[in-house]
Design a protein around this motif. Structure first.
Motif, PDB file in Angstrom:
ATOM      1  N   ALA A   8       3.414  -0.900   3.943  1.00  0.00           N
ATOM      2  CA  ALA A   8       2.778   0.416   3.821  1.00  0.00           C
ATOM      3  C   ALA A   8       3.873   1.454   3.617  1.00  0.00           C
ATOM      4  CB  ALA A   8       1.955   0.743   5.058  1.00  0.00           C
ATOM      5  N   LEU A   9       3.848   2.138   2.490  1.00  0.00           N
ATOM      6  CA  LEU A   9       4.896   3.099   2.113  1.00  0.00           C
ATOM      7  C   LEU A   9       4.319   4.504   1.993  1.00  0.00           C
ATOM      8  CD1 LEU A   9       7.728   3.935   0.917  1.00  0.00           C
ATOM      9  CD2 LEU A   9       6.783   3.307  -1.328  1.00  0.00           C
ATOM     10  N   PHE A  10       4.934   5.459   2.709  1.00  0.00           N
ATOM     11  CA  PHE A  10       4.620   6.879   2.531  1.00  0.00           C
ATOM     12  C   PHE A  10       5.851   7.560   1.957  1.00  0.00           C
ATOM     13  CE2 PHE A  10       4.570  11.290   4.436  1.00  0.00           C
ATOM     14  CZ  PHE A  10       3.603  11.796   3.577  1.00  0.00           C
ATOM     15  N   TYR A  11       5.703   8.170   0.764  1.00  0.00           N
ATOM     16  CA  TYR A  11       6.821   8.830   0.070  1.00  0.00           C
ATOM     17  C   TYR A  11       6.433  10.286  -0.161  1.00  0.00           C
ATOM     18  CZ  TYR A  11      11.038   8.736  -2.871  1.00  0.00           C
ATOM     19  OH  TYR A  11      12.306   8.926  -3.379  1.00  0.00           O
ATOM     20  N   PHE A  12       7.219  11.203   0.409  1.00  0.00           N
ATOM     21  CA  PHE A  12       6.901  12.633   0.310  1.00  0.00           C
ATOM     22  C   PHE A  12       8.033  13.388  -0.381  1.00  0.00           C
ATOM     23  CE2 PHE A  12       7.068  17.016   1.838  1.00  0.00           C
ATOM     24  CZ  PHE A  12       5.775  17.443   1.601  1.00  0.00           C
ATOM     25  N   CYS A  13       7.704  14.107  -1.460  1.00  0.00           N
ATOM     26  CA  CYS A  13       8.634  15.007  -2.141  1.00  0.00           C
ATOM     27  C   CYS A  13       8.018  16.397  -2.149  1.00  0.00           C
ATOM     28  CB  CYS A  13       8.892  14.572  -3.582  1.00  0.00           C
ATOM     29  SG  CYS A  13       9.859  13.067  -3.750  1.00  0.00           S
TER      30      CYS A  13
ATOM     31  N   LEU B  19       8.429  24.661  -6.197  1.00  0.00           N
ATOM     32  CA  LEU B  19       9.544  23.778  -6.511  1.00  0.00           C
ATOM     33  C   LEU B  19       9.439  23.311  -7.957  1.00  0.00           C
ATOM     34  CD1 LEU B  19       9.572  21.708  -3.194  1.00  0.00           C
ATOM     35  CD2 LEU B  19      11.209  23.465  -3.893  1.00  0.00           C
ATOM     36  N   HIS B  20      10.374  22.443  -8.362  1.00  0.00           N
ATOM     37  CA  HIS B  20      10.431  22.042  -9.769  1.00  0.00           C
ATOM     38  C   HIS B  20      10.370  20.537  -9.982  1.00  0.00           C
ATOM     39  CE1 HIS B  20      11.510  26.173 -10.904  1.00  0.00           C
ATOM     40  NE2 HIS B  20      12.309  26.154  -9.851  1.00  0.00           N
ATOM     41  N   GLY B  21      11.128  19.756  -9.194  1.00  0.00           N
ATOM     42  CA  GLY B  21      11.310  18.349  -9.531  1.00  0.00           C
ATOM     43  C   GLY B  21      10.447  17.366  -8.790  1.00  0.00           C
ATOM     44  N   CYS B  22       9.590  17.825  -7.874  1.00  0.00           N
ATOM     45  CA  CYS B  22       8.892  16.887  -6.984  1.00  0.00           C
ATOM     46  C   CYS B  22       7.872  16.026  -7.711  1.00  0.00           C
ATOM     47  CB  CYS B  22       8.216  17.653  -5.856  1.00  0.00           C
ATOM     48  SG  CYS B  22       9.367  18.576  -4.822  1.00  0.00           S
TER      49      CYS B  22
ATOM     50  N   HIS C 219       0.869  -1.173   0.000  1.00  0.00           N
ATOM     51  CA  HIS C 219       0.000   0.000   0.000  1.00  0.00           C
ATOM     52  C   HIS C 219       0.908   1.226   0.000  1.00  0.00           C
ATOM     53  CE1 HIS C 219      -3.544  -2.492   1.236  1.00  0.00           C
ATOM     54  NE2 HIS C 219      -2.550  -3.256   1.658  1.00  0.00           N
ATOM     55  N   ALA C 220       0.818   2.056  -1.041  1.00  0.00           N
ATOM     56  CA  ALA C 220       1.729   3.190  -1.180  1.00  0.00           C
ATOM     57  C   ALA C 220       0.954   4.492  -1.285  1.00  0.00           C
ATOM     58  CB  ALA C 220       2.622   3.018  -2.408  1.00  0.00           C
ATOM     59  N   LEU C 221       1.393   5.489  -0.519  1.00  0.00           N
ATOM     60  CA  LEU C 221       0.882   6.858  -0.599  1.00  0.00           C
ATOM     61  C   LEU C 221       2.037   7.743  -1.036  1.00  0.00           C
ATOM     62  CD1 LEU C 221      -1.245   9.088  -0.087  1.00  0.00           C
ATOM     63  CD2 LEU C 221      -0.472   9.128   2.303  1.00  0.00           C
ATOM     64  N   LEU C 222       1.974   8.259  -2.272  1.00  0.00           N
ATOM     65  CA  LEU C 222       3.044   9.081  -2.829  1.00  0.00           C
ATOM     66  C   LEU C 222       2.548  10.517  -2.961  1.00  0.00           C
ATOM     67  CD1 LEU C 222       4.272   6.757  -5.748  1.00  0.00           C
ATOM     68  CD2 LEU C 222       4.775   6.609  -3.298  1.00  0.00           C
ATOM     69  N   VAL C 223       3.319  11.465  -2.442  1.00  0.00           N
ATOM     70  CA  VAL C 223       2.946  12.886  -2.479  1.00  0.00           C
ATOM     71  C   VAL C 223       4.072  13.679  -3.120  1.00  0.00           C
ATOM     72  CG1 VAL C 223       2.260  14.892  -1.122  1.00  0.00           C
ATOM     73  CG2 VAL C 223       1.601  12.593  -0.356  1.00  0.00           C
ATOM     74  N   GLY C 224       3.760  14.428  -4.180  1.00  0.00           N
ATOM     75  CA  GLY C 224       4.745  15.290  -4.845  1.00  0.00           C
ATOM     76  C   GLY C 224       4.159  16.655  -5.117  1.00  0.00           C
ATOM     77  N   ILE C 225       4.796  17.706  -4.589  1.00  0.00           N
ATOM     78  CA  ILE C 225       4.223  19.057  -4.680  1.00  0.00           C
ATOM     79  C   ILE C 225       5.258  20.025  -5.241  1.00  0.00           C
ATOM     80  CG2 ILE C 225       3.081  20.930  -3.445  1.00  0.00           C
ATOM     81  CD1 ILE C 225       2.370  18.889  -1.244  1.00  0.00           C
TER      82      ILE C 225
END
Length: 651
Positions: free
Chosen positions: A74-79, A20-23, A5-11
C-alpha cells in the motif's frame, strides 16, 4: 500474486495558499513509472489539483488503501504543500518543536477545513497497516521529515530553485478538530502506558522537519527536486534494491541540486528498511552487462545513477543474471554471479566478480570460488543489490588448522564484509570465533562462550554463524562509535524520571535520578520492576537531530527516539511512554543485575536510525534481525557527537 495499491496526490492549484508548479507533473510521472513496472498488479487512485481535498485523501486511505490484503503493498505518495501547526496542550510532550507537521489539501484553510496533521496520518496509516499489507508513505513536501512541501513565498529563488512552503498555521486546534481515531491513539494516558503509536510502515521524506522541499527547473516543466531524483534512481536500481539503497541514491542526487534539503527514511513498528523496495515490483530489470575486448565487465549504470566511487573498503554489489531470468515480476531467482563495482564512471561501472552460484548447468557454492568467468556467448543483465558495504574484522582462532581455514575463508567469501586479521588491529570492533573440529563458538569479551552461539559446520550452521557475526559487529560498532574531541559530545543529556507504582503520568518537573560517572542505578524490591520516563535535553545553542538507542545485554539495539530537538528544548523517549526496567529473565533466576546502555547520537544533519536497529541475539524468545553493517561517511566531528548513559537495574 501480491498487488500494489497506490494513492497518489499532486496539487498545484491551491486557492488559499500559494500555488505550486511541479506537483501534478511529479505525480503523473510516478504514476506512469508504476504502471509500466507493475502492470496489472497495480490498483491506482490518483488525485490531482481540485480532487485532492481533505475528504478525498482520507477516503483514499479508508476506502482504497485499506482494501489491501496481507502481503500486498500500500503506497501513499503526496506532492504538495506541507506546513506546521501548534500542538494542542495534550500533545506537547510528543513534539520537541511544540508543533504538528501537516500536509495541506487543496481545500484546506477555508470554510473550517483543516490541514491533515501527522497524528491523523498515523491513524490512517495504522488502519491500512492492520490489513497486513506493507505500507509505504512518500512525501515530497516541506517539513516532511515529520511525515509531511512547506507553504511560503514562491518568489524566493535559491540556485534556480523555488521554495515550496506555506505559512505556519497560527492558532492551535482543539482535540475535537482532529480525526477521532487520532485522538484515541494519542490519548496522553494511553501514550504513557503503551508509548506513541507506531504503525508498521516505511516513510520516505523529501527533507527534514525544519527544511523546505525545492522545485528544480532544470528544464520545463518544473519538477520537484526529490521526486525527479527518485524517478531517476528507480530507472537504475534493480528489483533486489532495498529501501536503504533507494534512500542513499536519492539523497546523493538531491544534495547536489538543492541547498538545505536532506531526504530521510524512517522505519516504524515491525517494518524493516533492508527489505525490498515495494516487494521488488518497482525495480529495474533491464540493466545490461557488457564484456569489452579486454575482458572487462561493465554495468550500464554509473555515478549518475547513484553508484558511488569505491573507497575505504566500501563497494556496491551487483547480482548478474541470464537475460530473461527476471521477466516474471514475481520471481527473484538466484544470480549466475555476484560482483562489486571496482570503478564507477558517469554512465557505467566496471565490475569485479566475487563468486558464482550457477555456471552452465552446474550448481556451485559461492564459498568455493574466488572468481568466476562469464560465458561471452551468452547475454546477461545486472541488478544493483547493495551500495557501499564496508569491511570489518573478525578474529578466527582454535583448531584444527584446516577447520580454522575453512571458517575464515567462508566468512570472507560468503559475507563479503570481513577481513580476518590479528586482534591487535586498532580501532575496529572484533568478534572472536573459536573453531573446533565440528562447530564454531562465538566468545564474549571475557573469552567465555556466548549463550546459544554455537554453530555446527553444515550449511544451516554456516549461514547462522555469518548472520550472528554481522549482528555482533554492528552492535559493538554502534556502542563504540564516538567522534573524538567533538563539541557535540555529551550536549544532549539523558535523564531518567522515576514513576511511582500505579502512576499513569509522570510530571515533567519530577527530579531525575542522579547519574554518577555516566551510570544511573535503579533498584526495585519486587517482581514488578521499576518504572520510568526518559527525557532528552538539548543543552547546546543549536538545533540537533537526535537518535536515542537502547543497547541491551542480549545484543539488541532498539531505537527509542528519532527526532530533532531545538536549542534548549527537550524530547521524550518512546513517545513519553513509561518504561518498565527489570533484570532480564533470560539471564537466569539467580542473576540480580542487568545493564542497558543508552546512547544518543546528536548531529546537525540527520542520522539513519534504521541502520542502528537490531533484534535480540541471545534471548531465544526474540528473533534476531540482521542488517548489513554500515558506517557513516567520514565527516567533521564537530558536526556530530554522542552521549552514553549506563542504566544498572538491581533487585
Amino acid at each position: 500474486m501480491p498487488r500494489v495499491h497506490a494513492l497518489l496526490v499532486g496539487i498545484n492549484a491551491y486557492v488559499n495558499v500559494t500555488p505550486l508548479h511541479g506537483c501534478v507533473d511529479d505525480v503523473t510521472a510516478i504514476g506512469r513509472l508504476l504502471t509500466a513496472r507493475i502492470g496489472d498488479a497495480l490498483e491506482l487512485r490518483t488525485l490531482l489539483d481540485g480532487d485532492g481535498t481533505r475528504a478525498a485523501i482520507i477516503d483514499g486511505f479508508t476506502a482504497h488503501l485499506a482494501k489491501a490484503a496481507p502481503g500486498d503493498v500500500a503506497l501513499f505518495y503526496f506532492c504538495g504543500h506541507g506546513s506546521q501547526e501548534p500542538c494542542p496542550p495534550e500533545w506537547l510532550d510528543l513534539e520537541p518543536s511544540k508543533k504538528n507537521q501537516t500536509i495541506v489539501p487543496v481545500d484546506s484553510r477555508a470554510n473550517g477545513v483543516y490541514d491533515i496533521a501527522d497524528k491523523e496520518l498515523v491513524a490512517l496509516i495504522e488502519q491500512v497497516a492492520n490489513t497486513g499489507a506493507q505500507v509505504i508513505t512518500i512525501f515530497d513536501s516541506c517539513h516532511s521529515g515529520g511525515v509531511t512541501r512547506d507553504v511560503g513565498d514562491d518568489e524566493v529563488m535559491t540556485q534556480s530553485m523555488s521554495r515550496m512552503t506555506a505559512a505556519v498555521t497560527k492558532s492551535a486546534r482543539t482535540l475535537a478538530d482532529y480525526l477521532p481515531s487520532a485522538v484515541e491513539l494519542f490519548d496522553p494516558v494511553r501514550v504513557a502506558q503503551y508509548g506513541a503509536p507506531e504503525p508498521t510502515h516505511i516513510a520516505i521524506a523529501a527533507c527534514q522537519h525544519f527544511e523546505t522541499a525545492k522545485e528544480w527547473p532544470l528544464q520545463p516543466p518544473r519538477r520537484g527536486t526529490f521526486t525527479r531524483a527518485l524517478e531517476e534512481v528507480l530507472a537504475a536500481l534493480g528489483p533486489t534494491a532495498t529501501y536503504l539503497d533507494l534512500l542513499r541514491s536519492v539523497r546523493a542526487k538531491v544534495l547536489t541540486r538543492a541547498r538545505d534539503q536532506v531526504p530521510l527514511l524512517t522505519v516504524s513498528g515491525k517494518a524493516d528498511a533492508s527489505t525490498l523496495f515495494m516487494g521488488g515490483h518497482a525495480g529495474r530489470r533491464d540493466l545490461t552487462i557488457d564484456i569489452d575486448d579486454n575482458g572487462a565487465i561493465w554495468l550500464s549504470a554509473g555515478t549518475a545513477d547513484g553508484i558511488g566511487e569505491p573507497k575505504d573498503g566500501a563497494s556496491t554489489e551487483v547480482a548478474i543474471h541470464r537475460r530473461g531470468a527476471l521477466d516474471d515480476p514475481a520471481a527473484l531467482p538466484q544470480p549466475v554471479a555476484m560482483a562489486t563495482v571496482s570503478d564507477a564512471k558517469v554512465d557505467r561501472a566496471q565490475l569485479r566478480l566475487i563468486g558464482t552460484t550457477t555456471l552452465g548447468t552446474t550448481t556451485l557454492d559461492t564459498a568455493t570460488l574466488d572468481t568466476a568467468t562469464l560465458d561471452t556467448t551468452l547475454q546477461y543483465i545486472g541488478v544493483i543489490t547493495k551500495l557501499g558495504t564496508p569491511q570489518l574484522t573478525v578474529v578466527v582462532s582454535g583448531s584444527p588448522a584446516p577447520a580454522v581455514d575453512i571458517v575464515r575463508d567462508t566468512l570472507v567469501k560468503r559475507s563479503g564484509l570481513y577481513v580476518v586479521a590479528p586482534a591487535s588491529t586498532p580501532g575496529i570492533p572484533f568478534i572472536t570465533a573459536e573453531v573446533s573440529a565440528h562447530a564454531t563458538t562465538l566468545l564474549d569479551g571475557s573469552g567465555a562462550p556466548m549463550r546459544n552461539q554455537r554453530f555446527m559446520h553444515d550449511t544451516n550452521g554456516t549461514r547462522a554463524l555469518i548472520a550472528a557475526v554481522v549482528h555482533l559487529a554492528k552492535w559493538h560498532g554502534t556502542r563504540d562509535r564516538t567522534p573524538v574531541g567533538s563539541t557535540l559530545n555529551n550536549v544532549v543529556k539523558i535523564e531518567l524520571l522515576p514513576a511511582a507504582e500505579g502512576e499513569t503520568l509522570v510530571p515533567d518537573d519530577r527530579a531525575p535520578l542522579p547519574a554518577v560517572h555516566g551510570i544511573v542505578e535503579v533498584k526495585y524490591p519486587t517482581d514488578a520492576g521499576a518504572r520510568a520516563k526518559f527525557r532528552l535535553r538539548n543543552t547546546s545553542s543549536v538545533r540537533l537531530y537526535v537518535v536515542l538507542v537502547d543497547l541491551s545485554e542480549s545484543f539488541g539495539c532498539s531505537v527509542w527516539f528519532n527526532d530533532w530537538i531545538p536549542a534548549g528544548g527537550s524530547g521524550y523517549a518512546a513517545g513519553a511512554k513509561i518504561l518498565r526496567l527489570k533484570v532480564p529473565v533470560w539471564k537466569g533466576a539467580y542473576v540480580t543485575e542487568g545493564t542497558d546502555i543508552l546512547k544518543v547520537f546528536a548531529a546537525t544533519s540527520p542520522i539513519e536510525s534504521s541502520e542502528l536497529a537490531l533484534g535480540s541475539l541471545l534471548n531465544p524468545k526474540e528473533i534476531a534481525v540482521t542488517r548489513d553493517i554500515e558506517e557513516d561517511e567520514e565527516q567533521d566531528s564537530s558536526f556530530w557527537g554522542t552521549t552514553t548513559l549506563r542504566v544498572v537495574t538491581r533487585t
